[in-house]
Design a protein around this motif. Structure first.
Motif, PDB file in Angstrom:
ATOM      1  N   VAL A 179       0.837  -1.203   0.000  1.00 47.32           N
ATOM      2  CA  VAL A 179       0.000   0.000   0.000  1.00 47.32           C
ATOM      3  C   VAL A 179       0.868   1.248   0.000  1.00 47.32           C
ATOM      4  N   ARG A 180       1.904   1.259   0.808  1.00 46.63           N
ATOM      5  CA  ARG A 180       2.802   2.414   0.826  1.00 46.63           C
ATOM      6  C   ARG A 180       3.432   2.642  -0.554  1.00 46.63           C
ATOM      7  N   ALA A 181       3.869   1.555  -1.187  1.00 46.68           N
ATOM      8  CA  ALA A 181       4.461   1.685  -2.521  1.00 46.68           C
ATOM      9  C   ALA A 181       3.420   2.173  -3.526  1.00 46.68           C
ATOM     10  N   LEU A 182       2.188   1.723  -3.386  1.00 44.24           N
ATOM     11  CA  LEU A 182       1.132   2.159  -4.290  1.00 44.24           C
ATOM     12  C   LEU A 182       0.851   3.644  -4.115  1.00 44.24           C
ATOM     13  N   PHE A 183       0.823   4.116  -2.888  1.00 41.10           N
ATOM     14  CA  PHE A 183       0.616   5.548  -2.651  1.00 41.10           C
ATOM     15  C   PHE A 183       1.742   6.376  -3.274  1.00 41.10           C
ATOM     16  N   GLU A 184       2.953   5.864  -3.212  1.00 45.15           N
ATOM     17  CA  GLU A 184       4.064   6.587  -3.839  1.00 45.15           C
ATOM     18  C   GLU A 184       3.902   6.632  -5.348  1.00 45.15           C
ATOM     19  N   ARG A 185       3.425   5.536  -5.966  1.00 44.89           N
ATOM     20  CA  ARG A 185       3.171   5.516  -7.410  1.00 44.89           C
ATOM     21  C   ARG A 185       2.077   6.523  -7.770  1.00 44.89           C
ATOM     22  N   VAL A 186       1.031   6.560  -6.954  1.00 47.80           N
ATOM     23  CA  VAL A 186      -0.060   7.500  -7.205  1.00 47.80           C
ATOM     24  C   VAL A 186       0.438   8.933  -7.079  1.00 47.80           C
ATOM     25  N   HIS A 187       1.274   9.186  -6.096  1.00 48.37           N
ATOM     26  CA  HIS A 187       1.837  10.531  -5.918  1.00 48.37           C
ATOM     27  C   HIS A 187       2.589  10.960  -7.177  1.00 48.37           C
ATOM     28  N   ASP A 241      -6.388  -0.564   9.028  1.00 47.84           N
ATOM     29  CA  ASP A 241      -6.853   0.450   9.963  1.00 47.84           C
ATOM     30  C   ASP A 241      -6.838   1.809   9.264  1.00 47.84           C
ATOM     31  N   ALA A 242      -7.942   2.533   9.342  1.00 46.40           N
ATOM     32  CA  ALA A 242      -8.053   3.797   8.618  1.00 46.40           C
ATOM     33  C   ALA A 242      -7.038   4.829   9.114  1.00 46.40           C
ATOM     34  N   ASP A 243      -6.758   4.834  10.421  1.00 43.03           N
ATOM     35  CA  ASP A 243      -5.755   5.779  10.938  1.00 43.03           C
ATOM     36  C   ASP A 243      -4.378   5.478  10.357  1.00 43.03           C
ATOM     37  N   ALA A 244      -4.052   4.184  10.240  1.00 49.01           N
ATOM     38  CA  ALA A 244      -2.766   3.811   9.664  1.00 49.01           C
ATOM     39  C   ALA A 244      -2.690   4.223   8.197  1.00 49.01           C
ATOM     40  N   VAL A 245      -3.761   4.004   7.460  1.00 49.77           N
ATOM     41  CA  VAL A 245      -3.776   4.391   6.045  1.00 49.77           C
ATOM     42  C   VAL A 245      -3.592   5.900   5.906  1.00 49.77           C
ATOM     43  N   THR A 246      -4.211   6.652   6.789  1.00 52.40           N
ATOM     44  CA  THR A 246      -4.025   8.104   6.774  1.00 52.40           C
ATOM     45  C   THR A 246      -2.562   8.463   6.967  1.00 52.40           C
ATOM     46  N   ASP A 247      -1.889   7.787   7.896  1.00 56.73           N
ATOM     47  CA  ASP A 247      -0.460   8.032   8.123  1.00 56.73           C
ATOM     48  C   ASP A 247       0.359   7.668   6.884  1.00 56.73           C
ATOM     49  N   TRP A 248      -0.003   6.573   6.212  1.00 58.24           N
ATOM     50  CA  TRP A 248       0.740   6.154   5.028  1.00 58.24           C
ATOM     51  C   TRP A 248       0.564   7.167   3.895  1.00 58.24           C
ATOM     52  N   LEU A 249      -0.613   7.752   3.788  1.00 55.24           N
ATOM     53  CA  LEU A 249      -0.837   8.793   2.775  1.00 55.24           C
ATOM     54  C   LEU A 249       0.068   9.997   3.044  1.00 55.24           C
ATOM     55  N   ARG A 250       0.134  10.414   4.283  1.00 55.04           N
ATOM     56  CA  ARG A 250       0.976  11.571   4.621  1.00 55.04           C
ATOM     57  C   ARG A 250       2.447  11.263   4.365  1.00 55.04           C
ATOM     58  N   ALA A 251       2.868  10.037   4.697  1.00 59.98           N
ATOM     59  CA  ALA A 251       4.263   9.665   4.472  1.00 59.98           C
ATOM     60  C   ALA A 251       4.613   9.644   2.993  1.00 59.98           C
ATOM     61  N   ALA A 252       3.613   9.396   2.130  1.00 61.02           N
ATOM     62  CA  ALA A 252       3.850   9.354   0.689  1.00 61.02           C
ATOM     63  C   ALA A 252       3.820  10.741   0.054  1.00 61.02           C
ATOM     64  N   GLY A 253       3.538  11.765   0.840  1.00 58.31           N
ATOM     65  CA  GLY A 253       3.567  13.126   0.315  1.00 58.31           C
ATOM     66  C   GLY A 253       2.202  13.758   0.104  1.00 58.31           C
ATOM     67  N   PHE A 254       1.187  13.245   0.794  1.00 55.65           N
ATOM     68  CA  PHE A 254      -0.156  13.807   0.687  1.00 55.65           C
ATOM     69  C   PHE A 254      -0.493  14.602   1.949  1.00 55.65           C
ATOM     70  N   ALA A 255      -1.353  15.595   1.779  1.00 49.07           N
ATOM     71  CA  ALA A 255      -1.758  16.446   2.896  1.00 49.07           C
ATOM     72  C   ALA A 255      -3.274  16.607   2.884  1.00 49.07           C
ATOM     73  N   ASP A 256      -3.770  17.211   3.964  1.00 47.15           N
ATOM     74  CA  ASP A 256      -5.199  17.550   4.073  1.00 47.15           C
ATOM     75  C   ASP A 256      -6.078  16.316   3.868  1.00 47.15           C
ATOM     76  N   VAL A 257      -5.767  15.249   4.596  1.00 52.30           N
ATOM     77  CA  VAL A 257      -6.541  14.016   4.458  1.00 52.30           C
ATOM     78  C   VAL A 257      -7.926  14.205   5.088  1.00 52.30           C
ATOM     79  N   GLU A 258      -8.968  13.909   4.313  1.00 55.13           N
ATOM     80  CA  GLU A 258     -10.343  13.996   4.785  1.00 55.13           C
ATOM     81  C   GLU A 258     -10.957  12.593   4.774  1.00 55.13           C
TER      82      GLU A 258
END
Length: 348
Positions: free
Chosen positions: A260-268, A313-330
């Protein structure tokens, strides 16, 4: 619909344990198969007007006596009812199991009967004993390619239940022109977004064998000039770049944390600066009432048995999004899909 015990039956089965309540599971299993068969035979479609059993049998090319047995099971479970000498579909059937209704979920039941449960029969025990199946459902489908459309029609049917509230919640960047639906399969979400946003074009990217239903969706809506399908492996193949938005709908549960972390980086990397990623999935702890908890538990077991993975876990996924370079998670919960949430974030 499950059989509805009356008050006396509920007391005997559930309150005082005077009879085995598990019998309801058997009755519901029979109802499930009767429903799926009725869809196969176009029973509900043919009951767009009241018909006698004989007329219905002629319409769908069935034996009237055997069809009568099937109709009695459907009637006992609330799918059809008598109107004098005729049979009619109930209001609930019309609303949820026909093309005329709010959402036609019948292909979703066919998917469980023809795809999920046969896979369970082969691999569920192995999964429970060893922690994962010997192959994933998608690998199994690749070996049985004629079942890919059944799977995607099922996924699409489930999506019709929530597509409107989901699309209502999606906040595309201002002036958005390009969308990537990653693992988009049936293409319903991309098609709906393009219809609502005339300046938007989209790419639906998924396994090559999974795209037939999407291509039909695009063609039927007259969107072939704005939506294209691309087959490949979204983990390794080029998915393009410069997109204003990327959808990741019901994708995360098929991958572990590292994937998932690698996928978020690809999406970024695929998004333009300021672009939006939109995630839809089921998450741990979802479902606050009995039906919701049961649904999330069944879905979680199914993911374990078919993909060797589970919900995150949704909280963990939120953290993974931020680590991949995303902000303002809703985050937005979906009342029509207990346990699911919509996560949206912006590329920094």
């Amino acid at each position: 619909m499950p059989v509805q015990p009356n008050l006396l039956e509920r007391l005997a089965l559930f309150r005082f344990d005077r009879a085995p309540s598990a019998i309801v599971d058997l009755l519901d299993a029979g109802s499930f198969h009767a429903l799926a068969l009725a869809h196969d035979l176009s029973v509900f479609a043919a009951l767009d007007e009241p018909r006698s059993v004989g007329a219905l049998a002629t319409e769908i090319d069935a034996d009237p006596t055997a069809l009568g047995d099937l109709l009695r099971v459907l009637a006992a479970n609330g799918y059809v009812e008598r109107d004098g000498d005729a049979v009619v579909r109930t209001a609930a059937t019309e609303r949820w199991l026909t093309e005329d209704g709010e959402a036609n979920l019948a292909p979703w039941f066919t998917f469980w009967r023809d795809v999920v449960f046969p896979f369970w029969n082969e691999h569920l025990e192995t999964t429970i004993r060893e922690g994962r199946p010997p192959l994933t459902l998608y690998e199994w489908l690749t070996a049985n390619p004629t079942l890919w459309p059944t799977a995607q029609r099922g996924f699409r049917a489930a999506a019709t239940l929530i597509v409107d509230p989901v699309v209502d919640e999606i906040a595309l960047p201002g002036g958005a022109r390009t969308l990537l639906d990653l693992g988009g399969g049936h293409g319903l979400y991309a098609a709906e977004l393009c219809e609502r946003n005339p300046g938007l074009s989209a790419v639906v990217f998924d396994h090559p064998d999974a795209l037939e239903v999407a291509e039909t969706e695009i063609r039927d809506r007259g969107l072939a000039d704005r939506i294209e399908t691309r087959g490949g492996d979204y983990r390794t193949d080029d998915v393009g770049d410069g997109y204003d938005a990327v959808l990741l709908f019901n994708v995360l549960h098929g991958h572990d944390e590292a994937e998932v972390r690698a996928l978020f980086e690809r999406v970024h990397e695929a998004l333009a600066p300021g672009g939006r990623v939109v995630v839809l999935d089921q998450f741990q702890g979802g479902g606050r009432m009995n039906l919701g908890r049961a649904a999330v538990a069944l879905v979680s077991l199914t993911y374990r048995a078919t993909l060797g993975r589970g919900v995150h876990d949704a909280d963990a996924v939120t953290d993974w999004l931020r680590a991949a370079g995303f902000a303002d998670v809703e985050r937005t919960g979906l009342r029509r899909d207990p346990g699911s949430e919509l996560l949206q974030a912006t590329r920094r």
